[in-house]
Design an enzyme around this catalytic site. Structure first.
Site, PDB file in Angstrom:
ATOM      1  N   ASP A 155       0.838  -1.186   0.000  1.00 20.49           N
ATOM      2  CA  ASP A 155       0.000   0.000   0.000  1.00 20.49           C
ATOM      3  C   ASP A 155       0.877   1.241   0.000  1.00 20.49           C
ATOM      4  OD1 ASP A 155       0.969   0.184   2.538  1.00 20.49           O
ATOM      5  OD2 ASP A 155      -0.964   0.131   3.542  1.00 20.49           O
ATOM      6  N   LEU A 156       0.236   2.374  -0.253  1.00 20.41           N
ATOM      7  CA  LEU A 156       0.961   3.647  -0.269  1.00 20.41           C
ATOM      8  C   LEU A 156       1.141   4.129   1.178  1.00 20.41           C
ATOM      9  CD1 LEU A 156      -0.924   5.415  -3.206  1.00 20.41           C
ATOM     10  CD2 LEU A 156       1.272   4.259  -3.296  1.00 20.41           C
TER      11      LEU A 156
ATOM     12  N   ASP B 291      -5.876   2.236  -0.819  1.00 20.01           N
ATOM     13  CA  ASP B 291      -4.533   2.491  -1.334  1.00 20.01           C
ATOM     14  C   ASP B 291      -3.705   1.232  -1.401  1.00 20.01           C
ATOM     15  OD1 ASP B 291      -4.437   2.139   1.404  1.00 20.01           O
ATOM     16  OD2 ASP B 291      -2.704   3.483   1.641  1.00 20.01           O
TER      17      ASP B 291
END
Length: 847
Positions: A715-716, A758
């Site tokens: 994920d970011l 995300d």
């Protein structure tokens, strides 16, 4: 009406017709000695028979009596005319031809006829006349009066005198001259015996057999008079007549030298100088035939001679002459010209053959729907029956060209099916242009005839027409000159009418079969539409159906994407020459895209833009696939020398293009819907549902094949902070940027998805942990390089850097569930350890 009366009446009617015809023929020969006398004798027979028939058929008594009275005219005059003809026939005609003697002989008959007309006042001829019993049809019941028997006796005296003259002539004449006399004698005896039997009451009292006897006596008179031309009057009794005979007469002595010859003989032998004393074998045509029969009494010889470009037939009779003491005197040759008879016989045989030809051809082509088979069978029958040197059928292939479709013959003139000639060229072209039958009696001098060799003979050519115009022509050529006449023309015109009807039937059948094949192919394509929405399956099915159903050897289908046509499927092209991609500005296909119309190139060698994908192609059809006037692609069919494409193929492919375009459009729409259902709207990657289905399938595949499989989840970092700072639209931009970053680093068979928010996931088929780590590092480095904020203490930049977890099958999980679980835990561990890093699921146990 009783059956025997019906048969008698019908026979009598036929007799009247026949005897009338013979009498008419006799009067046409009035210049011959005795012709007029014989003609009037036959007419009295006609009157007798015709009014006897009317007496039978008329329903009332007055009408029957009137017919009987007129009948009596023929009955009373027949005997004196018979005697007169006997006098004329036996050359005792001096008395007969003297003025007044004819009237003397006819006086008794005229008196008898007058008494018959006035019988009611004196009843000399008939004492009673009653209707037939039980019916109005039939002859009168008569009781003869004394006058009848008196005049019957006079008539029999005349007949007996004539008989005596014939018997005397018969006995005195040589055997060779007795045939005609015997015929005349037999003719009279037939009628005499029939009349005596009737009057003596040996026959039915109701029906007189005398008129029926004319059925034999009339033809016997005619046969004796016309058939034996020499013996109309005996040569011994009438030498002047021989001079005027149409038959040639040659008298030969015991040394086989000519001693006398009549003018007809001189003309037949073409003798210009003195003939007496010439050896007969030096002047006779075909003397060997005469030598073979020379010593045979009354021998007959058939001769066929060509004179002045005419084929003539003769019958020669060799008669031996003897003196009264039986010593041999010499020979007489009588040559009778029976050319007319033979020509009539030949014409009858020819007509029979013509009718047989029409019947045979009609039977052979009745069940055939193949044009070439119809043509060839017809020509074979024509040649077999008439032996023509050549017979051919040329069909109109375009507005100005004829092509030989079938050919046969006893000789080979060097022409083969496929030979073409222009309208108006040669006899065939001339006939096609004029559309009327053409006959030439000598091809060597005909202005329209052309050939590579010198030919002698004749030809006939007739057009094959239908209600719309010219279909082709039928041409026959004979090796003989003057071989054709109007009957031949009519026969062949009838044959071409049969061919025209058969062609129409065959073409209707072919059209129905083509329509059926089109409908079958449309149905097959429609079946493909209903069973698959995969474009590749549609393309493969279409080219296969076109090859199997229509026999096309080269078929390809292209789909249009942007400005290029991309090959969907092909059959018949060498793989190394197949064109995979075509710009819309190139080739016939490009012109099809721009015009949105089918293109038909009959000869690709004349097409400068043609793109060759096979060396044997000579023609091309390119049809656009349209949906709502938008081009989706093209169907391209090309033909070689064995499969000539026609406008019918264009029409069929144009019809077939509609369901194919519909199938393509449905497949395209389905692909779009399917893509939308499996794709995340923001990132353009697979969504979570598609990802999970794909993961299940890949784990099953790896299990089956024994290959490793790695799963990356990341994920970011601090994406919520990024959104709070820059807003959600900016967050969506970062999601798209990350998706682009992933696509840039993916291999061909890797699968990427937006797992949620995300969080992203990547499936790496056939990839172990080591290679998965290499991929993850490359992805991590690319993300780090894209950040605009430098990470502080390696903690990562919000919205840019990645926290990555890696799990490998089956090491870190042997099902899709456990593999997903361990990869997710590895990603969480990367975040816990400070983000912006990679964590292997295999290290979870160490913590």
């Amino acid at each position: 009406m009783q059956f025997n009366l019906l048969v008698y009446s019908v026979s009598l009617g036929i007799l009247v017709f026949i005897t009338t015809a013979i009498a008419s023929r006799t009067f046409l020969e009035w210049h011959k000695p005795g012709a007029r006398t014989l003609g009037f004798l036959l007419l009295t027979m006609v009157v007798w028979a015709a009014f006897y028939l009317l007496e039978i058929l008329l329903p009332s008594l007055p009408l029957k009596i009137a017919a009987r009275k007129i009948l009596y005219l023929g009955m009373t005059l027949s005997a004196p005319l018979w005697l007169g003809f006997a006098l004329r026939y036996t050359s005792r005609n001096n008395w007969w031809t003297e003025r007044g003697h004819i009237v003397l002989l006819t006086i008794p008959g005229c008196i008898a006829f007058f008494l018959g007309l006035t019988n009611e006042s004196h009843q000399m001829i008939w004492t009673t006349m009653d209707m037939p019993s039980g019916s109005s049809f039939g002859p009168l019941h008569l009781t003869y009066g004394p006058g009848f028997w008196v005049f019957a006796l006079i008539a029999y005296v005349f007949i007996a005198m004539g008989m005596f003259l014939y018997i005397l002539a018969y006995v005195r004449s040589p055997k060779a001259f007795r045939t005609q006399t015997g015929l005349m004698l037999s003719a009279a005896l037939v009628t005499l015996i029939a009349n005596v039997v009737f009057l003596a009451d040996f026959f039915s009292p109701d029906l007189d057999p005398t008129p029926l006897s004319f059925a034999l006596s009339g033809p016997l008179f005619a046969l004796g008079f016309f058939r034996f031309g020499l013996f109309n009057l005996f040569p011994i009794a009438a030498p002047m007549i021989i001079e005027n005979l149409s038959d040639a007469v040659i008298v030969i002595d015991i040394q086989n030298q000519i001693t006398n010859i009549n003018p007809a003989g001189e003309k037949w032998l073409v003798i210009k100088d003195e003939f007496v004393g010439k050896p007969v074998f030096d002047v006779l045509p075909k003397p060997d035939l005469f030598r073979e029969k020379w010593d045979t009494p009354n021998a007959k010889i058939k001769l066929e001679i060509d004179k002045n470009n005419q084929h003539l037939w003769y019958e020669a009779t060799i008669t031996h002459l003897y003196k009264s003491d039986k010593s041999f005197l010499g020979r007489v040759i009588v040559i009778h010209d029976n050319t007319q008879e033979q020509e009539l016989l030949a014409a009858e045989f020819r007509r029979s053959a013509q009718l047989g030809l029409l019947e045979e051809v009609g039977r052979q082509i009745a069940d055939s729907f193949d044009e070439k088979e119809i043509f060839q069978d017809s020509l074979n029958a024509l040649v077999e029956r008439f032996g023509y040197a050549e017979a051919a059928i040329s069909m109109l292939v375009d507005d100005n060209m004829l092509e030989v479709t079938a050919i046969a013959g006893t000789q080979d003139f060097g022409y083969m099916p496929g030979f073409k000639q222009k309208m108006g060229m040669g006899i065939i072209g001339h006939t096609a242009a004029k559309q009327v039958t053409y006959i030439t009696n000598q091809v060597a001098s005909d202005p329209y005839y052309f050939s590579n060799d010198d030919h002698q003979g004749s030809a006939l050519c007739t057009p094959i027409l239908n209600d719309k115009g010219l279909l082709g022509v039928l041409y026959v050529e004979s090796a003989k000159s003057n071989a054709f006449n109007e009957d031949d023309a009519k026969t062949l015109e009838t044959l071409t009418n049969q061919l025209s009807a058969s062609i129409q039937r065959a073409r209707l059948y072919s059209a129905s079969q083509d329509h059926l094949r089109v409908m079958s192919t449309v149905q097959a394509v429609s079946h493909v539409v209903s069973t698959t929405l995969d474009l590749d399956n549609i393309f493969e099915s279409v080219v296969k159906e076109l090859k199997v159903v229509f026999g096309y050897t080269h078929v390809s289908i292209y789909i249009l994407k942007d400005e290029y046509l991309h090959l969907g499927a092909q059959i018949g092209y060498p793989e190394e020459m197949a064109i995979k991609k075509i710009h819309i500005s190139q080739g016939v296909s490009g012109r099809t895209i721009k015009s949105k119309k089918a293109q038909f190139i009959q000869d690709v060698t004349n097409e400068s833009t043609f793109l060759r994908a096979a060396n044997d192609v000579i023609s091309e059809i390119c049809v656009p696939l349209l949906k709502d006037n938008a081009v989706l692609g093209i169907i391209n069919v090309e033909g070689d020398a064995d499969l000539l494409l026609t406008q019918a193929d264009v029409d069929m492919l144009t019809t077939l293009a509609v369901p194919i375009a519909l199938a393509m459009d449905n497949a395209r729409l389905h692909a779009q819907v399917k893509e939308m259902a499996m794709t995340d709207a923001v990132s353009g990657l697979f969504n979570r549902h598609a990802f999970e289905e794909t993961l299940i399938a890949e784990v099953q595949r790896s299990t089956r094949l024994g290959y490793p499989l790695s799963l990356i989840i990341f994920d970011l970092d601090s994406f919520k902070d990024y959104n709070d700072k820059w807003g959600h639209p900016a967050g969506d931009v970062r999601i798209k940027g990350t998706a682009d970053l992933i696509r840039t680093n993916l291999r061909k068979y890797d699968i990427a998805a937006r797992y949620g928010g995300d969080e992203f996931a990547i499936i790496l088929p056939n990839t172990n942990q080591e290679n998965a780590l290499i991929f993850a590092k490359r992805l991590h480095g690319a993300a780090l390089a894209s950040t605009t904020d430098t990470p502080v203490d390696g903690k990562g930049a919000p919205g840019y850097t990645l926290s990555i977890g890696i799990a490998t099958f089956p090491k870190d999980g042997d099902t899709h569930t456990t593999l997903l679980h361990t990869a997710d835990h590895a990603e969480l561990m990367a975040k816990r350890l400070g983000k912006n890093q990679i964590f292997l699921a295999s290290n979870l146990e160490k913590i």
